[in-house]
Design a protein around this motif. Structure first.
Motif, short mmCIF file in Angstrom:
data_model
loop_
_atom_site.label_atom_id
_atom_site.label_comp_id
_atom_site.label_asym_id
_atom_site.label_seq_id
_atom_site.Cartn_x
_atom_site.Cartn_y
_atom_site.Cartn_z
N GLY A 38 -47.17 51.58 -9.05
CA GLY A 38 -48.07 51.09 -8.01
C GLY A 38 -47.49 51.08 -6.62
N SER A 39 -46.23 51.38 -6.48
CA SER A 39 -45.59 51.55 -5.18
C SER A 39 -45.34 50.26 -4.42
CB SER A 39 -46.40 52.51 -4.31
OG SER A 39 -46.58 53.70 -5.00
N TYR A 40 -45.31 49.16 -5.11
CA TYR A 40 -45.08 47.89 -4.46
C TYR A 40 -43.60 47.67 -4.13
CZ TYR A 40 -44.97 42.92 -3.50
OH TYR A 40 -44.77 41.71 -2.90
N GLY A 41 -42.70 48.19 -4.92
CA GLY A 41 -41.27 47.90 -4.75
C GLY A 41 -40.72 48.29 -3.40
N GLY A 42 -41.03 49.49 -2.94
CA GLY A 42 -40.55 49.94 -1.63
C GLY A 42 -41.13 49.11 -0.51
N TYR A 43 -42.40 48.77 -0.64
CA TYR A 43 -43.07 47.89 0.33
C TYR A 43 -42.38 46.52 0.35
CZ TYR A 43 -46.67 44.72 2.16
OH TYR A 43 -47.34 43.76 2.86
N ALA A 44 -42.15 45.95 -0.83
CA ALA A 44 -41.56 44.62 -0.94
C ALA A 44 -40.15 44.56 -0.34
CB ALA A 44 -41.53 44.17 -2.40
N ALA A 45 -39.38 45.63 -0.51
CA ALA A 45 -38.02 45.63 0.05
C ALA A 45 -38.06 45.51 1.57
CB ALA A 45 -37.29 46.91 -0.36
N PHE A 93 -37.43 52.98 -1.72
CA PHE A 93 -37.74 54.31 -2.24
C PHE A 93 -39.24 54.46 -2.43
CE2 PHE A 93 -38.54 56.91 -6.07
CZ PHE A 93 -38.19 58.13 -5.54
N ALA A 94 -39.83 55.45 -1.80
CA ALA A 94 -41.25 55.79 -1.94
C ALA A 94 -42.16 54.61 -1.64
CB ALA A 94 -41.54 56.36 -3.32
N GLY A 95 -41.86 53.90 -0.58
CA GLY A 95 -42.62 52.71 -0.24
C GLY A 95 -43.92 52.97 0.50
N VAL A 96 -44.86 52.07 0.29
CA VAL A 96 -46.09 52.05 1.08
C VAL A 96 -45.75 51.30 2.35
CG1 VAL A 96 -48.44 51.14 1.21
CG2 VAL A 96 -47.59 52.11 -0.93
N ARG A 108 -48.74 59.96 -4.89
CA ARG A 108 -49.11 58.55 -5.01
C ARG A 108 -48.96 57.85 -3.66
NH1 ARG A 108 -49.21 56.06 -9.77
NH2 ARG A 108 -50.56 57.83 -9.98
N VAL A 109 -47.79 58.02 -3.07
CA VAL A 109 -47.53 57.48 -1.72
C VAL A 109 -47.10 58.68 -0.87
CG1 VAL A 109 -46.17 55.86 -0.35
CG2 VAL A 109 -46.75 55.30 -2.72
N PRO A 110 -48.06 59.31 -0.22
CA PRO A 110 -47.75 60.53 0.53
C PRO A 110 -46.61 60.35 1.52
CG PRO A 110 -50.11 60.24 0.36
CD PRO A 110 -49.48 58.97 -0.16
N PHE A 111 -45.93 61.45 1.74
CA PHE A 111 -44.78 61.50 2.63
C PHE A 111 -45.13 60.98 4.03
CE2 PHE A 111 -41.58 64.01 5.12
CZ PHE A 111 -40.46 63.41 4.59
#
Length: 156
Positions: free
Chosen positions: A15-22, A39-42, A101-104
């Motif tokens: 779901g891409s939350y980890g990069g956002y959360a960091a 890594f690969a964050g929103v 999922r989380v575009p560049f």
């Protein structure tokens, strides 16, 4: 572990939350962490409605709205790309150029904001990589770079 040796790490494999959360961790708690790895964050919550495969893979716009809301101003206020001036610690960012999922574009927008605010960062762009590590060599490269980054931050 000493409190002066804490780094926050978030990776995005679903779901891409980890990069956002960091990043939000060091934005909201600037004195708690000594560094961040994402890594690969929103990084732009409004972009979730326009780009990426969320709306194609078991998600609908209604479910995104239910989870995140649809107030563009509110989402902008909760997006790391608009809060980079609060980042006071070393950053390491990584993203695959073929991430659907989380575009560049999330990474690119964040880098523009970091440069505009003169915030230093290290990064590893994984050419041809998708969301997560489809190529195990990229995973090895990423974790080696993370270890080098941590060695530098903590002078190990």
């Amino acid at each position: 572990m000493a409190k002066d040796r804490v780094c926050i790490y978030g990776g995005s494999y679903g779901g891409s939350y980890g990069g956002y959360a960091a990043l939000m961790g060091v934005i909201k708690e600037p004195d708690l962490f000594q560094c961040a790895v994402s890594f690969a964050g929103v990084y732009d919550l409004n972009l979730k409605f326009d780009k990426g495969d969320f709306l194609e893979n078991n998600w609908s716009e209604a479910s995104l709205v239910k989870i995140m809301g649809d107030n563009e101003k509110f989402l902008a206020q909760k997006s790391p790309v608009n809060l980079v001036e609060k980042i006071k610690v070393p950053l390491f960012l990584s993203h695959g150029t073929k991430d659907e999922r989380v575009p560049f574009e999330h990474y690119e927008k964040l880098v523009v904001a970091l440069k505009k605010n003169r915030i230093e960062y290290e990064s590893l762009v994984l050419k041809g990589e998708a969301h997560g590590f489809q190529n195990s060599k990229n995973g090895i490269k990423f974790y080696k770079k993370v270890l080098e980054f941590l060695d530098d931050v903590f002078e190990l």
